[in-house]
Design a protein around this motif. Sequence first.
Motif, PDB file in Angstrom:
ATOM      1  N   ALA A   1       0.912  -1.199   0.010  1.00 17.00           N
ATOM      2  CA  ALA A   1       0.167   0.077  -0.035  1.00 17.00           C
ATOM      3  C   ALA A   1       0.988   1.232  -0.028  1.00 17.00           C
ATOM      4  O   ALA A   1       0.670   2.379  -0.608  1.00 17.00           O
ATOM      5  N   LEU A   2       2.134   1.138   0.626  1.00 14.13           N
ATOM      6  CA  LEU A   2       2.814   2.382   0.700  1.00 14.13           C
ATOM      7  C   LEU A   2       3.408   2.596  -0.816  1.00 14.13           C
ATOM      8  O   LEU A   2       3.478   3.766  -1.205  1.00 14.13           O
ATOM      9  N   TRP A   3       3.787   1.651  -1.523  1.00 17.65           N
ATOM     10  CA  TRP A   3       4.398   1.664  -2.577  1.00 17.65           C
ATOM     11  C   TRP A   3       3.055   2.151  -3.709  1.00 17.65           C
ATOM     12  O   TRP A   3       3.398   2.976  -4.585  1.00 17.65           O
ATOM     13  N   GLY A   4       2.061   1.812  -3.434  1.00 16.03           N
ATOM     14  CA  GLY A   4       0.688   2.109  -4.340  1.00 16.03           C
ATOM     15  C   GLY A   4       0.831   3.631  -3.893  1.00 16.03           C
ATOM     16  O   GLY A   4       0.496   4.494  -4.997  1.00 16.03           O
ATOM     17  N   ALA A   5       0.779   4.046  -2.794  1.00 13.90           N
ATOM     18  CA  ALA A   5       0.343   5.402  -2.239  1.00 13.90           C
ATOM     19  C   ALA A   5       1.246   6.175  -3.057  1.00 13.90           C
ATOM     20  O   ALA A   5       1.049   7.382  -3.493  1.00 13.90           O
ATOM     21  N   LEU A   6       2.407   5.822  -2.749  1.00 15.00           N
ATOM     22  CA  LEU A   6       3.834   6.785  -3.514  1.00 15.00           C
ATOM     23  C   LEU A   6       3.521   7.168  -4.855  1.00 15.00           C
ATOM     24  O   LEU A   6       3.736   8.001  -5.417  1.00 15.00           O
ATOM     25  N   ARG A   7       3.376   5.831  -5.760  1.00 14.56           N
ATOM     26  CA  ARG A   7       2.920   5.875  -7.116  1.00 14.56           C
ATOM     27  C   ARG A   7       1.940   7.133  -7.588  1.00 14.56           C
ATOM     28  O   ARG A   7       2.054   7.660  -8.113  1.00 14.56           O
ATOM     29  N   TYR A   8       0.863   6.681  -6.944  1.00 13.18           N
ATOM     30  CA  TYR A   8      -0.283   7.973  -7.071  1.00 13.18           C
ATOM     31  C   TYR A   8      -0.160   9.184  -6.791  1.00 13.18           C
ATOM     32  O   TYR A   8      -0.322   9.904  -7.597  1.00 13.18           O
ATOM     33  N   GLU A   9       0.528   9.205  -5.809  1.00 10.83           N
ATOM     34  CA  GLU A   9       0.899  10.634  -5.170  1.00 10.83           C
ATOM     35  C   GLU A   9       1.988  11.435  -6.018  1.00 10.83           C
ATOM     36  O   GLU A   9       1.750  12.477  -6.611  1.00 10.83           O
ATOM     37  N   PHE A  10       2.954  10.403  -6.640  1.00 14.08           N
ATOM     38  CA  PHE A  10       3.944  10.884  -7.604  1.00 14.08           C
ATOM     39  C   PHE A  10       3.302  11.404  -8.809  1.00 14.08           C
ATOM     40  O   PHE A  10       3.367  12.399  -9.378  1.00 14.08           O
ATOM     41  N   ARG A  11       2.326  10.535  -9.133  1.00 16.10           N
ATOM     42  CA  ARG A  11       1.582  10.614 -10.602  1.00 16.10           C
ATOM     43  C   ARG A  11       0.825  12.073 -10.683  1.00 16.10           C
ATOM     44  O   ARG A  11       0.733  12.795 -11.407  1.00 16.10           O
ATOM     45  N   MET A  12      -0.076  12.192  -9.414  1.00 20.73           N
ATOM     46  CA  MET A  12      -0.858  13.383  -9.321  1.00 20.73           C
ATOM     47  C   MET A  12      -0.006  14.602  -9.101  1.00 20.73           C
ATOM     48  O   MET A  12      -0.575  15.596  -9.877  1.00 20.73           O
ATOM     49  N   GLN A  13       0.992  14.729  -8.541  1.00 22.22           N
ATOM     50  CA  GLN A  13       1.896  15.764  -8.275  1.00 22.22           C
ATOM     51  C   GLN A  13       2.604  15.975  -9.647  1.00 22.22           C
ATOM     52  O   GLN A  13       2.734  17.345 -10.116  1.00 22.22           O
ATOM     53  N   ILE A  14       3.050  15.275 -10.123  1.00 23.20           N
ATOM     54  CA  ILE A  14       3.809  15.658 -11.510  1.00 23.20           C
ATOM     55  C   ILE A  14       3.042  16.006 -12.734  1.00 23.20           C
ATOM     56  O   ILE A  14       3.405  16.755 -13.626  1.00 23.20           O
ATOM     57  N   ARG A  15       1.583  15.650 -12.575  1.00 26.37           N
ATOM     58  CA  ARG A  15       0.901  16.052 -13.727  1.00 26.37           C
ATOM     59  C   ARG A  15       0.435  17.553 -13.436  1.00 26.37           C
ATOM     60  O   ARG A  15      -0.306  18.216 -14.111  1.00 26.37           O
ATOM     61  N   ARG A  16       0.677  18.312 -12.087  1.00 21.56           N
ATOM     62  CA  ARG A  16       0.387  19.398 -11.916  1.00 21.56           C
ATOM     63  C   ARG A  16       0.944  20.573 -12.676  1.00 21.56           C
ATOM     64  O   ARG A  16       2.423  20.631 -12.469  1.00 21.56           O
TER      65      ARG A  16
END
Lengths: 269, 299
Positions: free
Chosen positions: A7-22
Motif C-alpha cells: 500500500a505504501l508503494w501504491g500510495a507513493l506511485r499515485y501521489e507521484f503521478r498526481m503531483q507531477i501532472r500539476r
Amino acid sequence: MTLQLPALWGALRYEFRMQIRRPTVWITFALFTLLMIALFQHPATTFEETYTRLLKQESLQKVLADWAFNINNYLPICVGALLAGRLPRDRRTRVDELFTTMPTTRGTRLWGKLFGAMLATTVPMFLIYLGGVCFIASYAHNLLAIPLAFPTFIVVALPGLIFISAFSLACTAFLWSPLYQFLFICYWYWNTLWFHTDLVSLSRTLLSPIGLYTVMGIYGLNESSSGQHPIHITGTPLQAIASILLLIATAVVAMLALDGYLNWRQAQQ
Amino acid sequence: MQVTIRDLTKVYRGGVRAANGINLTIPTGMFGLLGPNGAGKTTLMRMLAGILRPTSGSIQVGGYDGTTEAGRRQIKKTLGYLPQELGMYPDLSAREFLDYVGILKGMDDRKQRQQRVEELLRMVALSEVAGRKLKTYSGGMKRRVGIAQALLNDPKLLIVDEPTAGLDPEERIRFRNLLSELGGDRIVLLSTHIVEDIAQTCQNLAVMKAGRVIFQGTVTEMLQETRGKVWTLAVPGGAKPEGNFTVVSMLNMGASVQYRVVGEPLPGQQATPAEPSLEDGYVWLMREQGPNSAHVLAS
C-alpha cells in the motif's frame, strides 16, 4: 504507526503521478528559475563564469557538490511551497474520510504521500540541476560528471528535501496552507538566503536543510562558489553524517507527530 | 453475518447528541435506514464505517468488535462504504482512482486488481469513459464510480449513504436495481430519506428520528402499524380539511380536491379508508414520535 509495504508503494506511485501532472509544479519552478537567473546577472556570478572558473581550480566531484549545494540554496523554496497543499487537498476533496474506511493505515498513506509528492516535486529541481551538470560535463570534457551527479544530489539535497517535505505536510495539518507557505518562504529567506553570520540561524547548525555540513564534511567545500555567501564554518565527515541523520530523523519525528495528531483529531470528532 | 448495535451513543463536542442509545440488529440482505435530515443516520453509518468513535455502546460486525482498534481494522477488510459526498481525486481517471482504492483496500495482486477494476467498470457502465478524468464526470457517473469503489473488495458489509440523492429518475432506478442485486449474499445498509428507495429494495428497515431508532421491522410490519390510519377525503371547492391528521398528498379533480391523509379525520368528514403505503407508514411514525413522545415502536 504500522506500515503496509504494498500500500505504501501504491500510495507513493499515485501521489507521484498526481503531483507531477500539476502544471503549477512546472510553472513555479520555471518562474523561480527565471527569477534567480535575473537576480544573478552580475557578470562575475553567472553560472557560466562561476563554473568555468571553478572547474579550473577544483576537482569535478567538488564542482558538482558546489552546484548541488547552490541549487539546494534556492529551489527547496518551491518544493516546500508546492507540498504545502497536499494534505489539505485530501480534506477538501473528502478522500481522507473515504480512505479512513479502508484497511490501509493513515500512517502508510502519509508516508506514501510524503515520498510520492516529494519525488515528483523534486523532478523539475533535478532537471535544472541536470542541466547544469550537462554544462559542467561538456566544459570539463568528462562524461563521468553524469553518473557522479546522481549520488551527489542524493547526498547533498535529498536529506534537506525530506526534512522540508515532512514539515510542509505536518504543519498544514493545523496551519492554513497559504499562511504556511508565506511563513516557510520568510523562514527560508531569513535562514538561508540572508546568510549573515551574526544572526541566529538554523542554517549554520547540523539541522541545515541546504546540506551545509554535508558539502563541507564530505566534499571539502569551505566557501560557496559564487563568493556571495562566505560560510566561515568547517565541517568534518562525522558532522556531515550526523547532519544527514539528524535531518532524516527530524522528518520521521514530524511524520509520526502528524500521524498521531490526525488520529487524535479523528478520535475527538 | 449480522450487525448488532447496542446502546450506541454519539455526543459531539458542544453536547450535540446525534445518536442516543441506538439498538439495532441488521441481518444479511438489504436493510433500509429511513429518517428525516438530522435524524442521526449519517452519524450511525460513520460509526459503523470506523470514521467516528462512539461515545458509548457497542458495535458487533460478525465476530468483530467495532469499538476497538483491532476490531475496526478487521471490519474494514470486509467493508464497502459509499458516503453521501464521495471523495475522489478530480485529476485521476476512474480507472486510476479505482486502482488506487484497490491498493488501499489491500488488493496486492496487480493483475487481479486490474481485472476487478475492469469488471466493475463494466458493471457500472463506465468502461467507455474510464480513461477520462473524474472532474469531467456528471453527478450520476461519479455515483457509479462510488459504488464501484465500494464493491472493489467484494465487501460483506456495504454501507451506502443517500446514494440516489441528486440523481435523475432513470439513474435512480438503475442504482436501486444494482443495490438490490448486491443484497443477496451480503448486508447492504441503505440510508436515505427517500421512502420510495426503501419501498422498492428493502424487506427490513429501521426508522430513525432525533438520534433514536423509532421502528425496526419488516416493511409489512410497518404497513400493519399504519393500517386504519390512512384516509382519502374528497373536499368540494378544495378548502383544506381540518382535523388531527397530516396531509400526505392532494389531487385536484376539477370540482373537488382529493386529499390523502394520515391520522384521524373528524367524524363529519366523508373519509374513505385507504391502503397504506410505506410513505404513509413513515408519516404516521413521524407523527406518533413527536418531540415529546416517549413511545418507541422499535421491536
